[in-house]
Scaffold this active site. Structure first.
Site, PDB file in Angstrom:
ATOM      1  N   HIS A 258      39.268  31.225  40.873  1.00  0.00           N
ATOM      2  CA  HIS A 258      40.223  31.307  41.991  1.00  0.00           C
ATOM      3  C   HIS A 258      39.548  31.984  43.172  1.00  0.00           C
ATOM      4  O   HIS A 258      38.484  32.586  43.029  1.00  0.00           O
ATOM      5  CB  HIS A 258      41.445  32.130  41.560  1.00  0.00           C
TER       6      HIS A 258
ATOM      7  N   HIS B  15      35.007  34.873  48.246  1.00  0.00           N
ATOM      8  CA  HIS B  15      34.119  34.510  47.145  1.00  0.00           C
ATOM      9  C   HIS B  15      34.905  34.059  45.933  1.00  0.00           C
ATOM     10  O   HIS B  15      36.026  34.514  45.710  1.00  0.00           O
ATOM     11  CB  HIS B  15      33.221  35.695  46.762  1.00  0.00           C
TER      12      HIS B  15
HETATM   13  P1  ATP Z   1      38.580  42.038  35.205  1.00  0.00           P
HETATM   14  O1  ATP Z   1      39.136  43.183  36.028  1.00  0.00           O
HETATM   15  O2  ATP Z   1      39.019  42.074  33.767  1.00  0.00           O
HETATM   16  O3  ATP Z   1      37.120  41.872  35.356  1.00  0.00           O
HETATM   17  P2  ATP Z   1      39.593  40.356  37.326  1.00  0.00           P
HETATM   18  O4  ATP Z   1      38.852  41.268  38.242  1.00  0.00           O
HETATM   19  O5  ATP Z   1      39.450  38.896  37.515  1.00  0.00           O
HETATM   20  O6  ATP Z   1      39.247  40.680  35.810  1.00  0.00           O
HETATM   21  P3  ATP Z   1      41.863  41.755  38.311  1.00  0.00           P
HETATM   22  O7  ATP Z   1      41.108  43.056  38.278  1.00  0.00           O
HETATM   23  O8  ATP Z   1      43.302  41.791  37.922  1.00  0.00           O
HETATM   24  O9  ATP Z   1      41.158  40.670  37.394  1.00  0.00           O
HETATM   25  O10 ATP Z   1      41.725  41.189  39.779  1.00  0.00           O
HETATM   26  C1  ATP Z   1      42.419  40.046  40.224  1.00  0.00           C
HETATM   27  C2  ATP Z   1      41.706  39.525  41.448  1.00  0.00           C
HETATM   28  O11 ATP Z   1      41.709  40.514  42.483  1.00  0.00           O
HETATM   29  C3  ATP Z   1      40.222  39.203  41.211  1.00  0.00           C
HETATM   30  O12 ATP Z   1      39.868  38.111  42.036  1.00  0.00           O
HETATM   31  C4  ATP Z   1      39.503  40.451  41.667  1.00  0.00           C
HETATM   32  O13 ATP Z   1      38.201  40.164  42.138  1.00  0.00           O
HETATM   33  C5  ATP Z   1      40.386  40.905  42.824  1.00  0.00           C
HETATM   34  N1  ATP Z   1      40.363  42.362  42.934  1.00  0.00           N
HETATM   35  C6  ATP Z   1      40.583  43.251  41.943  1.00  0.00           C
HETATM   36  N2  ATP Z   1      40.533  44.513  42.394  1.00  0.00           N
HETATM   37  C7  ATP Z   1      40.271  44.453  43.721  1.00  0.00           C
HETATM   38  C8  ATP Z   1      40.109  45.421  44.769  1.00  0.00           C
HETATM   39  N3  ATP Z   1      40.206  46.726  44.543  1.00  0.00           N
HETATM   40  N4  ATP Z   1      39.848  44.951  46.008  1.00  0.00           N
HETATM   41  C9  ATP Z   1      39.776  43.646  46.265  1.00  0.00           C
HETATM   42  N5  ATP Z   1      39.915  42.681  45.339  1.00  0.00           N
HETATM   43  C10 ATP Z   1      40.159  43.065  44.078  1.00  0.00           C
END
Ligand code: ATP
Ligand code: MG
Length: 190
Positions: A42, A129
């Protein structure tokens, strides 16, 4: 109940398969790269974190009214990139071409609407990204970087039409994240 949420663009099935295949070609040649399942690919526009049920409703209305004033558009991207830009790689991703045309204005509208609703503005600049793989240990990160530097990006591009933006709920578990749509906000057709 609170939900861990973010606003994103979903990828078309064909793009998910293509990008997953690109990631698998790298995975096959390096150690320590973890490739998400294709359905999890995504493009995040805004990470919100924990929001209440009431805020989900409010976000849904805001997203719907914002989306209906923006036309459906084409999104194109290409190649491999790494985060961080130097040192051991932690994330393998593919970026968006000409984001200033439609994507950045959309993100800016989402940011300012979210700001009005009390969500804080992202501290760092938005870097569109699509995460294709994650690397947990620095040795593997060095390995991935040298592989990517020696084997420049697939010159192929990916392209799709963006028809809606979504508020997604993320449930993290040991087996990886699970994403579900809370709200689908269609863009204006034509
Ligand atoms: P995991 O944390 O298990 O590696 P994930 O990062 O895909 O999985 P989430 O942490 O729930 O899942 O994040 C959901 C989306 O939001 C992802 O695309 C992630 O890159 C983005 N994201 C998460 N935290 C942040 C943040 N602090 N700032 C910007 N984008 C974020
Ligand atoms: Mg995360």
């Amino acid at each position: 109940m609170a939900h861990r949420t973010f606003i994103a663009i979903d990828l078309e099935e064909g793009v998910k398969s293509l990008l997953h295949a690109w990631a698998r070609t790298v995975e096959a040649r390096v150690t320590g790269l973890r490739v998400p399942s294709p359905e999890n690919l995504h493009l995040t526009l805004k990470f919100l974190g924990e929001v209440s049920e009431a805020q989900v409703g409010e976000l849904g209305e805001a997203l719907a009214s914002l989306a209906k004033n923006i036309s459906v558009f084409d999104l194109r991207g290409s190649g491999f990139s790494l985060f961080p830009s130097q040192g051991p790689a932690r994330v393998l991703w593919t970026g968006v071409l000409e984001p200033e045309r439609q994507l950045l204005p959309l993100v800016e509208k989402i940011e300012s609407r979210c700001l009005e609703m009390g969500f804080k503005r992202e501290g760092r600049p938005f870097r569109p990204h699509i995460t294709l793989g994650r690397i947990k240990n620095p040795e593997a990160g060095d390995h991935v970087r040298s592989y990517i530097e020696d084997n420049p990006s697939p010159q192929k591009t990916w392209t799709q039409t963006v028809r809606d933006v979504r508020l997604k709920k993320s449930t993290l578990s040991r087996s990886g994240p699970d994403y579900k749509d809370l709200i689908v906000a269609p863009l204006q057709i034509g």
